[in-house]
Design a protein around this motif. Structure first.
Motif: not given
Length: 457
Positions: A153-180
């Motif tokens: 139903s729509g993503v808040p604009p300032y959250m969109r970068p992080n949300v899109w990375r997660l939705l596409l599976g580019y960023a891991p769902s586990n926050s400990d692994r994400r940055e690396g």
């Protein structure tokens, strides 16, 4: 005579059952369609391929959204749409007739418009939804199923970068692994650019030189009505992303239209560093190392998106041709008068819909609406190709009344230059709402048919 009456009674009962099922579907999705309501609990579950008799569904696994009854909202306006969901075209005698009148179909349109009193942006940023997004994103492990549900139903604009990375599976769902993980992927992209792009033409094959030249021609044509994309630095970034992707995906290589698909990612990831209107943006304000990260994120997210549509861009683009056929069949089932008129005039869907599937409507609507549309695209996940057919049917039938009045040449002109320049989030919401209702209705019909068939054997 009595036999005919029996058929009539049976048809009436079948229509009542269909209307009842459609009514229940509408009640279940009211919370999603009404801008000020919180969406119901959408569960993404694998489902069998519906509508196999008409070829409308892909054979690959897809997902079905189901709503919790407790979370469903209320909307008197949406209840009115029960009368006019689809124009049925067959009677018991086998003659083609229109059981649903045009006025009843218009009720669907009017009711959907009534629901859109609040702009889409309001829904994406209301405090309750922001709180839900924040809760999902703050955990050690993001529940992707829930994130897909919220994002539809729509993503808040300032959250969109992080949300899109997660939705596409580019960023891991586990926050400990994400940055690396992101750091490794960004380095990998830089290595790819150094290996394949930042080299002299003497080290390229003739085909690679030709592909690079085509990309150089297409980059200035990308979203030409938005001045930002005419900046030299922007076009250079687009060229690096596109060429690197094409080299790494030799089965398709570069295909015109993929350049459009990079633009939503570029704008969203730049929004982490640039504020205000896109018309005032300049890449000179971004440090080169940050720009490299943005390019890498665009590259990987484009790759993830196209992984689910691989045959859309291979030779002869068979995936798109298949979806265009499914669009034609779906429009025939939803609005037989429009379908018949287009066929009588000799209008082929490939003449207008090929570009829609090739560029995912980016060229058909104002660019400021594209990222909102893509929230829904990415929330659909693997089911996106199937759902595109419903979105594009809804988009096409926005002009159903106009199409019935036009001849072949006039229809071609309209569909290639649709009057969407003044569209707002409300018009986009209407298109998505209709698509959701039709998708839910046809899938419910199919599953009910399967149950009846199974019980009779």
């Amino acid at each position: 005579m009595s036999n005919n009456n029996g058929h009539g009674d049976e048809d009436q009962r079948n229509e009542e059952i269909l209307d009842s099922g459609f009514n229940q579907t509408l009640k279940n999705v009211q919370g999603l369609l009404k801008g000020r309501s919180i969406p119901g609990k959408v569960l993404l579950t694998r489902r069998p391929d519906p509508l196999d008799d008409s070829g409308l569904q892909e054979q690959s696994p897809s997902y079905q959204r189901s709503f919790s009854q407790n979370d469903a909202g209320t909307s008197d306006a949406m209840d009115k749409t029960v009368e006019g969901g689809v124009r049925n075209t067959n009677n018991s005698d086998g003659n083609t007739t229109v059981n649903k009148s045009r006025s009843s179909f218009s009720k669907t349109e009017n009711a959907a418009n009534e629901v859109q009193n609040s702009p889409m942006g309001t829904r994406a940023t209301d405090s309750a939804r922001v709180t839900k997004f924040s809760r999902e994103l703050s955990g050690q492990t993001v529940m992707l199923e829930r994130l897909h549900e919220l994002s539809w139903s729509g993503v808040p604009p300032y959250m969109r970068p992080n949300v899109w990375r997660l939705l596409l599976g580019y960023a891991p769902s586990n926050s400990d692994r994400r940055e690396g993980a992101l750091r490794r992927k960004r380095v990998e992209y830089l290595d790819c650019v150094a290996q394949f792009y930042d080299i002299p033409d003497t080290e390229r094959s003739a085909d690679e030189i030709s592909m690079l030249r085509q990309i150089a021609v297409d980059c200035p044509r990308t979203v030409p009505d938005v001045a930002f994309f005419q900046q030299a630095q922007v076009q250079k970034s687009l060229a690096r992303i596109l060429y690197s992707w094409a080299i790494r995906h030799p089965a398709s290589g570069y295909v015109q239209g993929i350049n459009d698909l990079v633009t939503p990612f570029l704008v969203v990831f730049l929004s982490e560093y640039l504020e205000g209107s896109i018309d005032s943006w300049s890449l000179s304000a971004i440090p080169s190392e940050k720009m490299s990260d943005i390019e890498a994120d665009c590259y990987w997210c484009l790759s993830k998106l196209l992984d689910g549509m691989q045959d859309h861009y291979t030779f002869a683009q068979p995936g798109i041709q298949r979806l265009v056929f499914k669009l034609k069949e779906l429009v025939r089932r939803i609005d037989e008068p429009v379908s018949r008129h287009m066929e009588d005039q000799g209008l082929e869907y490939l003449q207008f819909a090929f570009r829609w599937f090739n560029c995912l409507l980016i060229r058909e609507i104002p660019f400021h609406l594209v990222t909102r549309l893509w929230d829904t695209y990415l929330a659909e996940g693997d089911a996106l190709p199937d759902f595109l057919v419903y979105i594009f049917a809804s988009f096409l039938l926005t002009w159903s009344d106009e199409l019935l009045k036009l001849d072949f040449q006039e229809m071609v002109m309209l569909l290639q230059h649709l009057p969407t320049q003044n569209w707002t989030y409300q018009e986009l919401e209407t298109v998505l709402s209709r698509a959701y209702v039709w998708h839910s209705m046809f899938n419910s019909q199919y599953l009910e048919t399967r149950k009846l068939a199974a019980s009779s054997t």
